[in-house]
Enzyme design. Sequence first.
Site, short mmCIF file in Angstrom:
data_model
loop_
_atom_site.label_atom_id
_atom_site.label_comp_id
_atom_site.label_asym_id
_atom_site.label_seq_id
_atom_site.Cartn_x
_atom_site.Cartn_y
_atom_site.Cartn_z
CG ASN A 81 48.50 18.29 45.42
OD1 ASN A 81 47.16 17.78 45.82
ND2 ASN A 81 48.92 17.89 46.91
CG ASP B 88 45.68 17.92 49.06
OD1 ASP B 88 45.92 16.36 48.83
OD2 ASP B 88 46.82 18.29 49.51
CG HIS B 89 43.41 22.51 46.57
ND1 HIS B 89 43.45 22.53 48.74
CD2 HIS B 89 44.93 22.59 46.90
CE1 HIS B 89 44.61 23.05 48.98
NE2 HIS B 89 45.24 22.88 47.84
NE ARG C 216 27.47 25.38 49.23
CZ ARG C 216 26.71 25.67 48.45
NH1 ARG C 216 25.91 25.10 48.02
NH2 ARG C 216 25.98 27.16 48.03
CG HIS D 111 49.18 17.41 53.04
ND1 HIS D 111 49.91 18.57 52.67
CD2 HIS D 111 49.30 16.66 53.80
CE1 HIS D 111 50.14 17.98 54.36
NE2 HIS D 111 49.77 16.98 54.85
NE ARG E 274 47.07 21.27 56.70
CZ ARG E 274 48.02 21.77 56.36
NH1 ARG E 274 48.40 21.77 55.15
NH2 ARG E 274 49.07 22.32 56.83
NE ARG F 66 44.02 23.25 56.30
CZ ARG F 66 45.08 23.95 56.99
NH1 ARG F 66 45.49 24.51 55.30
NH2 ARG F 66 45.56 24.24 58.35
CG HIS F 67 42.81 19.58 51.66
ND1 HIS F 67 43.81 18.22 51.51
CD2 HIS F 67 43.61 20.67 51.53
CE1 HIS F 67 44.93 18.26 52.30
NE2 HIS F 67 44.82 20.29 51.66
CD GLU G 79 51.76 16.04 49.41
OE1 GLU G 79 50.89 16.73 49.81
OE2 GLU G 79 52.19 16.63 47.48
CB THR H 228 49.79 26.27 51.20
OG1 THR H 228 49.91 24.69 51.21
CG2 THR H 228 50.42 27.37 51.17
CB THR H 229 53.07 22.26 52.57
OG1 THR H 229 52.35 21.73 53.02
CG2 THR H 229 54.65 21.10 53.27
CD GLU I 176 57.15 16.98 46.00
OE1 GLU I 176 57.05 15.48 46.01
OE2 GLU I 176 56.55 17.76 46.01
CG HIS J 194 54.23 24.43 47.68
ND1 HIS J 194 53.52 26.00 48.07
CD2 HIS J 194 53.72 23.93 48.59
CE1 HIS J 194 52.97 25.80 48.90
NE2 HIS J 194 52.71 24.50 49.40
N GLY J 195 53.18 25.10 44.80
CA GLY J 195 52.84 26.29 43.14
C GLY J 195 53.26 26.48 41.65
N GLY K 19 49.31 20.67 42.22
CA GLY K 19 47.67 20.49 42.51
C GLY K 19 47.27 21.83 42.77
CG HIS K 20 45.77 25.49 44.68
ND1 HIS K 20 46.64 26.94 43.78
CD2 HIS K 20 45.11 25.85 45.64
CE1 HIS K 20 45.33 28.05 44.24
NE2 HIS K 20 44.67 27.63 45.38
N1 PXP Z 1 54.47 18.72 47.14
C1 PXP Z 1 54.47 18.74 48.33
C2 PXP Z 1 54.72 18.08 48.86
C3 PXP Z 1 53.48 19.17 48.86
O1 PXP Z 1 52.92 19.33 50.13
C4 PXP Z 1 52.25 19.84 47.83
C5 PXP Z 1 51.09 20.82 48.26
O2 PXP Z 1 49.95 20.00 49.08
C6 PXP Z 1 52.28 20.21 46.59
C7 PXP Z 1 53.95 19.38 45.64
C8 PXP Z 1 51.34 20.93 45.13
O3 PXP Z 1 51.33 22.41 45.95
P1 PXP Z 1 50.95 23.13 44.99
O4 PXP Z 1 48.99 22.81 45.01
O5 PXP Z 1 50.84 24.46 45.06
O6 PXP Z 1 50.73 22.56 43.20
#
Ligand code: PXP
Length: 253
Positions: free
Chosen positions: A12, A14-15, A23, A48, A50, A54-55, A75, A105-106, A156, A199-200, A221-222
């Site tokens: 992922n 996104d970040h 910036r 994602h 959104r 935002r990203h 997403e 976050t979600t 998921e 997630h996480g 991702g993060h």
């Molecule tokens: N899966 C889903 C459905 C998510 O919404 C996210 C966060 O956007 C992730 C996975 C990845 O989560 P993380 O960025 O915390 O690894």
Amino acid sequence: MSETDPLRLGVNIDHVATIRNARGGGLPDPVRAAEAAARAGADGITAHLREDRRHIGDGDIERLASGIGLPLNLEMAATEEMLAIALRHKPNACCIVPEKRQEVTTEGGLDVVANGNHLPGIIDPLKKAGIRVSLFIDADAAQIEASAKLGADIIELHTGKYCHAHHDGDDAAFAAELEKLKAGAVLADSLGLEVHAGHGLCFETVAPIAAIPQVVELNIGHFLIGEAIFIGLEEAIAKMRGLMIDARAGENS
Ligand code: PXP
């Protein structure tokens, strides 16, 4: 890892866009991160879009859907606007997530039970367009059964509570959340759903999830984008992949 491997890694990005948007302008480019992820052996890219942008932005989705050579998992919230965007770009898969404007976050899974009347209007057109549909849910039997009834291809499982328990050092909650995820994966698989998780997740929390035999894809991702600051994105992805492979091999031996 290839299509035939038992556990795929979706990265992922996104970040990368979060840092770019801090910036304005175009740097760092999330598409360049997707290309680096491909070089490091990622099986797919997750982004994602959104509602508040935002990203990831609309232009990112257009470029990710058309030119990276990896399947795109989009997403999105279950809205008409997002449905139209998905049908325009036809990603490999759409993962429907709950979205609250104020959240960082979600924060939890989609309530498929409560949204049983609304979701078919999003799921059915996606499926008709040949897009695989995933629902991001907590490992709760009622949510899993409702997802199967609505014809989702994939669920998921939200690993956020499991990861929080680890970082809080709460061993009992960690064990309980892991058991819920395992039981959810078994139930979903028995109902014909493909099982993903995410997630996480980080280097410390990935192995027990990767070892769940029914899980075929992790989306991360993060942590990977953060770790890229210290060891580089490709090395972070390669290390995550190694931990996934080792965990799965341990489970199967
Ligand atoms: N899966 C889903 C459905 C998510 O919404 C996210 C966060 O956007 C992730 C996975 C990845 O989560 P993380 O960025 O915390 O690894």
